[in-house]
Design a protein around this motif. Structure first.
Motif, PDB file in Angstrom:
ATOM      1  N   HIS A  53      -1.689   2.732  -6.039  1.00  0.00           N
ATOM      2  CA  HIS A  53      -2.352   1.498  -6.476  1.00  0.00           C
ATOM      3  C   HIS A  53      -2.221   1.315  -7.984  1.00  0.00           C
ATOM      4  O   HIS A  53      -1.897   0.214  -8.473  1.00  0.00           O
ATOM      5  N   SER A  54      -2.469   2.400  -8.745  1.00  0.00           N
ATOM      6  CA  SER A  54      -2.371   2.292 -10.205  1.00  0.00           C
ATOM      7  C   SER A  54      -0.938   2.020 -10.632  1.00  0.00           C
ATOM      8  O   SER A  54      -0.688   1.231 -11.553  1.00  0.00           O
ATOM      9  N   LEU A  55       0.018   2.661  -9.961  1.00  0.00           N
ATOM     10  CA  LEU A  55       1.419   2.420 -10.310  1.00  0.00           C
ATOM     11  C   LEU A  55       1.842   0.984  -9.999  1.00  0.00           C
ATOM     12  O   LEU A  55       2.560   0.358 -10.773  1.00  0.00           O
ATOM     13  N   SER A  56       1.404   0.462  -8.852  1.00  0.00           N
ATOM     14  CA  SER A  56       1.783  -0.911  -8.502  1.00  0.00           C
ATOM     15  C   SER A  56       1.106  -1.922  -9.432  1.00  0.00           C
ATOM     16  O   SER A  56       1.614  -3.030  -9.620  1.00  0.00           O
ATOM     17  N   THR A  57      -0.045  -1.535 -10.029  1.00  0.00           N
ATOM     18  CA  THR A  57      -0.692  -2.404 -11.020  1.00  0.00           C
ATOM     19  C   THR A  57       0.104  -2.420 -12.316  1.00  0.00           C
ATOM     20  O   THR A  57       0.295  -3.467 -12.943  1.00  0.00           O
ATOM     21  N   GLN A  58       0.574  -1.228 -12.700  1.00  0.00           N
ATOM     22  CA  GLN A  58       1.355  -1.116 -13.931  1.00  0.00           C
ATOM     23  C   GLN A  58       2.775  -1.646 -13.754  1.00  0.00           C
ATOM     24  O   GLN A  58       3.382  -2.154 -14.704  1.00  0.00           O
ATOM     25  N   TRP A  62       6.938  -3.697  -7.819  1.00  0.00           N
ATOM     26  CA  TRP A  62       7.102  -2.770  -6.695  1.00  0.00           C
ATOM     27  C   TRP A  62       5.818  -2.743  -5.876  1.00  0.00           C
ATOM     28  O   TRP A  62       4.717  -2.692  -6.440  1.00  0.00           O
ATOM     29  N   ASN A  63       5.963  -2.715  -4.572  1.00  0.00           N
ATOM     30  CA  ASN A  63       4.798  -2.498  -3.714  1.00  0.00           C
ATOM     31  C   ASN A  63       4.670  -1.015  -3.387  1.00  0.00           C
ATOM     32  O   ASN A  63       5.489  -0.193  -3.821  1.00  0.00           O
ATOM     33  N   ALA A  64       3.654  -0.676  -2.608  1.00  0.00           N
ATOM     34  CA  ALA A  64       3.392   0.732  -2.309  1.00  0.00           C
ATOM     35  C   ALA A  64       4.554   1.376  -1.554  1.00  0.00           C
ATOM     36  O   ALA A  64       4.920   2.521  -1.825  1.00  0.00           O
ATOM     37  N   ALA A  65       5.144   0.641  -0.606  1.00  0.00           N
ATOM     38  CA  ALA A  65       6.251   1.208   0.178  1.00  0.00           C
ATOM     39  C   ALA A  65       7.459   1.499  -0.709  1.00  0.00           C
ATOM     40  O   ALA A  65       8.114   2.538  -0.569  1.00  0.00           O
ATOM     41  N   SER A  66       7.751   0.606  -1.650  1.00  0.00           N
ATOM     42  CA  SER A  66       8.884   0.826  -2.550  1.00  0.00           C
ATOM     43  C   SER A  66       8.632   2.011  -3.462  1.00  0.00           C
ATOM     44  O   SER A  66       9.526   2.839  -3.701  1.00  0.00           O
ATOM     45  N   LEU A  67       7.412   2.130  -3.976  1.00  0.00           N
ATOM     46  CA  LEU A  67       7.074   3.266  -4.841  1.00  0.00           C
ATOM     47  C   LEU A  67       7.189   4.583  -4.087  1.00  0.00           C
ATOM     48  O   LEU A  67       7.697   5.579  -4.622  1.00  0.00           O
ATOM     49  N   ARG A  68       6.733   4.599  -2.848  1.00  0.00           N
ATOM     50  CA  ARG A  68       6.822   5.820  -2.052  1.00  0.00           C
ATOM     51  C   ARG A  68       8.289   6.204  -1.833  1.00  0.00           C
ATOM     52  O   ARG A  68       8.654   7.378  -1.911  1.00  0.00           O
ATOM     53  N   SER A  88      -1.905   6.599   1.481  1.00  0.00           N
ATOM     54  CA  SER A  88      -2.503   5.283   1.239  1.00  0.00           C
ATOM     55  C   SER A  88      -2.373   4.932  -0.235  1.00  0.00           C
ATOM     56  O   SER A  88      -2.080   5.797  -1.075  1.00  0.00           O
ATOM     57  N   GLU A  89      -2.627   3.701  -0.565  1.00  0.00           N
ATOM     58  CA  GLU A  89      -2.486   3.249  -1.952  1.00  0.00           C
ATOM     59  C   GLU A  89      -3.540   3.870  -2.855  1.00  0.00           C
ATOM     60  O   GLU A  89      -3.280   4.118  -4.033  1.00  0.00           O
ATOM     61  N   GLN A  90      -4.725   4.124  -2.318  1.00  0.00           N
ATOM     62  CA  GLN A  90      -5.813   4.631  -3.149  1.00  0.00           C
ATOM     63  C   GLN A  90      -5.795   6.148  -3.309  1.00  0.00           C
ATOM     64  O   GLN A  90      -6.489   6.692  -4.165  1.00  0.00           O
TER      65      GLN A  90
END
Length: 380
Positions: A53-58, A62-68, A88-90
């Motif tokens: 969640h923090s990474l997708s905010t910064q 990118w969404n959570a799936a892309s970051l993973r 999960s995102e959190q």
């Protein structure tokens, strides 16, 4: 003005590092490095804690799936360690930069950007080999994304051919392969979803393919009977109608209407062809069916060669019977349609596995043959 056109802190990116390990991997790796340094007490930390969640905010592109997916790629490259892959995102996770390897990779990339050396000499990159195969760690990352390993392995040959033709150099063919497989898998899932949606739409609209045991409903039969069509003629036409449309694989929602039109046309052709045959006569040795018989059979999609092969057997049987009949053409037409329908039933029941009639059917002399159109004893 209080608002800036560029209110956010810019993200550092090494072009050479991006060329070496991939644009997304380089961007996230350097962001995590800056994140760790910013949150350290002495400015020298190589580890930290964050969440998707923090990474997708910064990094809102990118969404959570892309970051993973990118995190898994960095782990596979050996440039990042995670205590766990977040579900999960959190969920918070600890990361550790593999400092020696990361710094060496970044330093090599920086040096390459300021020298005239070739990419292969400065970065140690290689061209893909004809026998290249993905490693176990890459396949494990692929499985972690829910991608079938067999699907990934089936993509290897195409992946190698593509990069051989491009003749490019890369530090991590595993990373490129992971990206390639991910894109192809997503395309496959999208295509399957679109196909399922089209199929559901056709089902909702009442469309269906011709089924093996299809039968016309009673309304269709009643319409044909009121038109004067012989019931035996209707029954004989069903197998050939089913076979014709099963082979074409089309979908319809009005099979009964199509069947009625099919029978109306066949019956009109049949009655017209047989109208002038009134005088009874014996079977002649050189008898041959008239061309109009083959024309009627063609309407039923019965092969003309199939019918011609039955002529000698038909002639011999009726010469031995020595009977008189009004229309040998009509009787031959019945005989051929019966044989054709019988072959179709045998194939459906698995009794005629080779699709031919030799050695599979009994000769006419070995069974009773119908003598009148209304006699259905032979149709069982």
């Amino acid at each position: 003005m209080n608002d800036s056109v560029l209110p956010e802190r810019s993200i550092a990116l090494s072009p050479s590092l991006a060329a070496s390990i991939g644009l997304e991997e380089a961007l996230l790796l350097q962001h995590l490095q800056q994140f760790a340094l910013f949150n350290s007490a002495n400015g020298q930390a190589s580890s930290g804690s964050c969440s998707l969640h923090s990474l997708s905010t910064q990094l809102p592109f990118w969404n959570a799936a892309s970051l993973r997916r990118i995190l898994q790629s960095l782990v596979g490259l050996g440039m990042l360690m995670l205590d766990q892959m977040p579900d999960s995102e959190q969920q918070a996770f600890e990361f550790t930069l593999q400092c020696e390897r990361s710094e060496r990779k970044i330093a090599a990339s920086t040096q390459a950007a300021h020298t005239q050396a070739t990419p292969a000499a400065s970065l140690g990159g290689t061209r893909i080999q004809p026998n290249w195969q993905p490693g176990a760690s890459v396949l494990e990352q692929i499985r972690a994304q829910g991608i079938d390993a067999e699907f990934a392995l089936a993509e290897v040959a195409e992946f190698i051919l593509y990069w051989q033709e491009r003749n490019e150099i890369s530090h991590s063919w595993s990373s490129k392969f992971l990206q390639h497989v991910t894109r192809r898998w997503q395309h496959k899932l999208q295509s399957a979803a679109e196909q399922a949606a089209r199929k559901n739409q056709q089902t909702d609209n009442g469309y269906s393919g011709m089924q093996r045991g299809w039968q016309p409903n009673q309304d269709a039969v009643d319409i044909l009977l009121r038109m004067g069509v012989n019931r035996n003629f209707i029954d004989d036409a069903i197998p050939e109608f089913v076979l014709h449309w099963r082979e074409r694989g089309v979908e319809q929602k009005t099979w009964n209407s199509k069947f009625v039109n099919h029978i109306k046309y066949q019956w009109a052709k049949y009655t017209h062809a047989m109208a002038n045959e009134t005088d009874p006569a014996p079977m002649q040795e050189n008898w041959q069916p008239q061309q109009k018989v083959y024309d009627v059979l063609a309407l039923a999609n019965i092969d003309e060669n199939f019918a011609r092969q039955l002529v000698p057997e038909f002639v011999m049987y009726w010469r031995e019977k020595n009977e008189l009949h009004h229309s040998w053409n009509t009787k031959f037409l019945q005989f051929v349609k019966y044989q054709w329908a019988r072959n179709y039933r045998l194939e459906n029941n698995g009794e005629n596995k080779h699709g031919g009639r030799a050695n599979e059917q009994r000769k006419t002399r070995d069974r009773s043959l119908v003598e009148d159109l209304s006699d259905r004893s032979w149709a069982g």
